[in-house]
Design an enzyme around this catalytic site. Sequence first.
Site, PDB file in Angstrom:
ATOM      1  N   GLY A 271       0.884  -1.106   0.009  1.00  0.00           N
ATOM      2  CA  GLY A 271       0.154  -0.038  -0.151  1.00  0.00           C
ATOM      3  C   GLY A 271       0.837   1.247  -0.059  1.00  0.00           C
ATOM      4  N   PRO A 314       5.306  -4.825  -1.016  1.00  0.00           N
ATOM      5  CA  PRO A 314       4.648  -3.599  -1.918  1.00  0.00           C
ATOM      6  C   PRO A 314       4.458  -3.994  -3.426  1.00  0.00           C
ATOM      7  CG  PRO A 314       7.204  -4.005  -1.430  1.00  0.00           C
ATOM      8  CD  PRO A 314       6.302  -4.981  -0.654  1.00  0.00           C
ATOM      9  N   GLY A 315       3.574  -3.508  -3.996  1.00  0.00           N
ATOM     10  CA  GLY A 315       3.335  -3.623  -5.397  1.00  0.00           C
ATOM     11  C   GLY A 315       3.657  -2.637  -6.086  1.00  0.00           C
ATOM     12  N   ARG A 352      -7.800   2.670 -14.001  1.00  0.00           N
ATOM     13  CA  ARG A 352      -7.704   3.312 -12.858  1.00  0.00           C
ATOM     14  C   ARG A 352      -8.319   4.597 -12.793  1.00  0.00           C
ATOM     15  NH1 ARG A 352      -3.153   4.831 -10.733  1.00  0.00           N
ATOM     16  NH2 ARG A 352      -3.629   4.339  -8.800  1.00  0.00           N
ATOM     17  N   CYS A 383     -16.042   3.314 -25.446  1.00  0.00           N
ATOM     18  CA  CYS A 383     -17.345   3.724 -25.482  1.00  0.00           C
ATOM     19  C   CYS A 383     -17.812   4.074 -24.106  1.00  0.00           C
ATOM     20  CB  CYS A 383     -18.234   2.902 -26.317  1.00  0.00           C
ATOM     21  SG  CYS A 383     -17.583   2.318 -27.954  1.00  0.00           S
ATOM     22  N   GLU A 384     -17.091   5.095 -23.463  1.00  0.00           N
ATOM     23  CA  GLU A 384     -17.422   5.572 -21.881  1.00  0.00           C
ATOM     24  C   GLU A 384     -17.114   7.010 -21.767  1.00  0.00           C
ATOM     25  OE1 GLU A 384     -18.464   3.655 -19.018  1.00  0.00           O
ATOM     26  OE2 GLU A 384     -19.020   1.868 -20.449  1.00  0.00           O
ATOM     27  N   TYR A 413      -1.102  -1.961 -12.118  1.00  0.00           N
ATOM     28  CA  TYR A 413      -2.366  -1.859 -11.937  1.00  0.00           C
ATOM     29  C   TYR A 413      -3.048  -1.116 -13.448  1.00  0.00           C
ATOM     30  CZ  TYR A 413      -1.815  -2.990  -7.181  1.00  0.00           C
ATOM     31  OH  TYR A 413      -1.180  -3.666  -5.954  1.00  0.00           O
TER      32      TYR A 413
HETATM   33  C1  LIG Z   1      -2.904  -8.454   0.494  1.00  0.00           C
HETATM   34  C2  LIG Z   1      -2.147  -7.268  -0.461  1.00  0.00           C
HETATM   35  N1  LIG Z   1      -1.000  -6.991  -0.239  1.00  0.00           N
HETATM   36  C3  LIG Z   1      -0.344  -6.167  -0.924  1.00  0.00           C
HETATM   37  C4  LIG Z   1      -0.899  -5.520  -1.838  1.00  0.00           C
HETATM   38  C5  LIG Z   1      -0.054  -4.468  -2.771  1.00  0.00           C
HETATM   39  O1  LIG Z   1      -0.631  -3.227  -2.404  1.00  0.00           O
HETATM   40  P1  LIG Z   1       0.256  -1.871  -3.065  1.00  0.00           P
HETATM   41  O2  LIG Z   1       0.505  -2.410  -4.631  1.00  0.00           O
HETATM   42  O3  LIG Z   1      -0.620  -0.904  -3.315  1.00  0.00           O
HETATM   43  O4  LIG Z   1       1.535  -1.697  -2.507  1.00  0.00           O
HETATM   44  C6  LIG Z   1      -2.314  -5.485  -1.900  1.00  0.00           C
HETATM   45  C7  LIG Z   1      -3.162  -4.614  -2.990  1.00  0.00           C
HETATM   46  O5  LIG Z   1      -4.124  -4.902  -3.188  1.00  0.00           O
HETATM   47  C8  LIG Z   1      -2.932  -6.442  -1.374  1.00  0.00           C
HETATM   48  O6  LIG Z   1      -4.232  -6.653  -1.433  1.00  0.00           O
END
Ligand SMILES: Cc1ncc(COP(=O)(O)O)c(C=O)c1O
Length: 456
Positions: A271, A314-315, A352, A383-384, A413
């Site tokens: 997050g 982290p993603g 997004r 088409c939105e 994302y």
């Molecule tokens: C369980 C969990 N871990 C990690 C993440 C990664 O979140 P972010 O990409 O915001 O770091 C998410 C995102 O939905 C999640 O659901």
Amino acid sequence: MTLADIPATPGHPPVAVDAPPVDAADDLTVWPHSTTRLAHGDLAVGGVPLTAIADRFGTPAYLLDEADVRERCRTYLHAFPDTDVLYAAKAFLCRAMAHWVAEEGLGLDVCSAGELELAVTTGFPAARIVLHGNAKSPEDLRSALRLGVGRIVIDSASEIARLAAAVPSGSRQKVLVRVVPGIAAGGHSKIQTGTDDQKFGLSITDGSAQHAIARILDQPGLELVGLHCHLGSQITSDKPYLCAVRRLVGLMARIKDHHGITLPELDLGGGHGIAYRPGEDALDITTLARKVRVELTESCAAAGLAVPRLVVEPGRAIVGPAGVALYRVLSVKRTSDRTFVAVDGGMSDNPRPALYGVRYLPRLIGRRSTAACAPVTVVGRHCEAGDVLATDIQLPADTRPGDLLAVPVAGAYHLSMASGYNLVGRPPVVAVADGHARLLVRRESLEDFRSRDVGL
Ligand SMILES: Cc1ncc(COP(=O)(O)O)c(C=O)c1O
């Protein structure tokens, strides 16, 4: 689509003469670290001119700066010593991405058999993988057990018996419980997952988490190794994480009191917020790591607990800033209120903005305009009416069909949430590194659509 497909049209008259000049928006702070300016208004990422990528791979196209991804992985490992850093595959996954992350020494957070199989079949060690999901399918659980994932995160009470029954007799599966600590954090209500009024996890407040923990401890096939929480996404303050540490350590202390066990792991999820436009807030990872460590040590000392091993997931903060989307302008339309610059992609490659109202800052590349900047709204081709990439941004007033726009911070994302809307086809993903570009994921073709469509 290549430049040759779009005839350049004569420049449109400027719509705003008092707008700032083009260079006022010439801020590269949110771009991949390797980004450099080239002649004729072009940019290079990873040593490769963006115009060359558009010419070679067509548009829309996504590129990923490999060195940038790897550097962000290292930043995490450096900032979070003695911590398992898992890359959240949902942000973006392809085989190359799995390789980079594995080579850098991170683990992986997956949430479907698809993500899991892709990672494992490309060589990602299953023991370093954690399976998530609020509604895991039988197939998800079967794959996880067959491939031997390191951890499964239990998200609901009904999952406990289902998982326990699927574990082969005589073996034990390590699990965590995803708890809801009752903390509101995150960039948009749709990505806040730390409060009780959403679908993920088990509430501490109403006792569901404690109840589930007691049931898991009764299952001989399950080994409870820790607690997990994911507060939400695009969080730009460290305070919610510190609060989560206190609440989860409090729960760990109660588990020790009631059940006599000390859980060895604490997974704080991901997050970590990033800037999508220059000047926006981002979470400082080093500061977060330091404060979390202090809070964890102090809370555990106060509760008389051994400090658990920390896990983070982290993603976005790993792959988001390393990605760039390239689009070709297809039309420019002036209404009485606005100028709409429409590009050849949109909500099918980046949902997004439509989902969370996120707004990007595209820039013109590949030609240096001398026109003053004017406010425009950059929209997609779908088409939105909500298919909007950027509202009221400044682009040269002579922006015209055939021009190239590049959108930074496009790595997370976008394509992982891409759809087949309007059968436009999902764009290719290109890696750039050391002056070379290579195709990682090819463009989705009409043939792909035809081959899936098997009925008459
Ligand atoms: C369980 C969990 N871990 C990690 C993440 C990664 O979140 P972010 O990409 O915001 O770091 C998410 C995102 O939905 C999640 O659901």
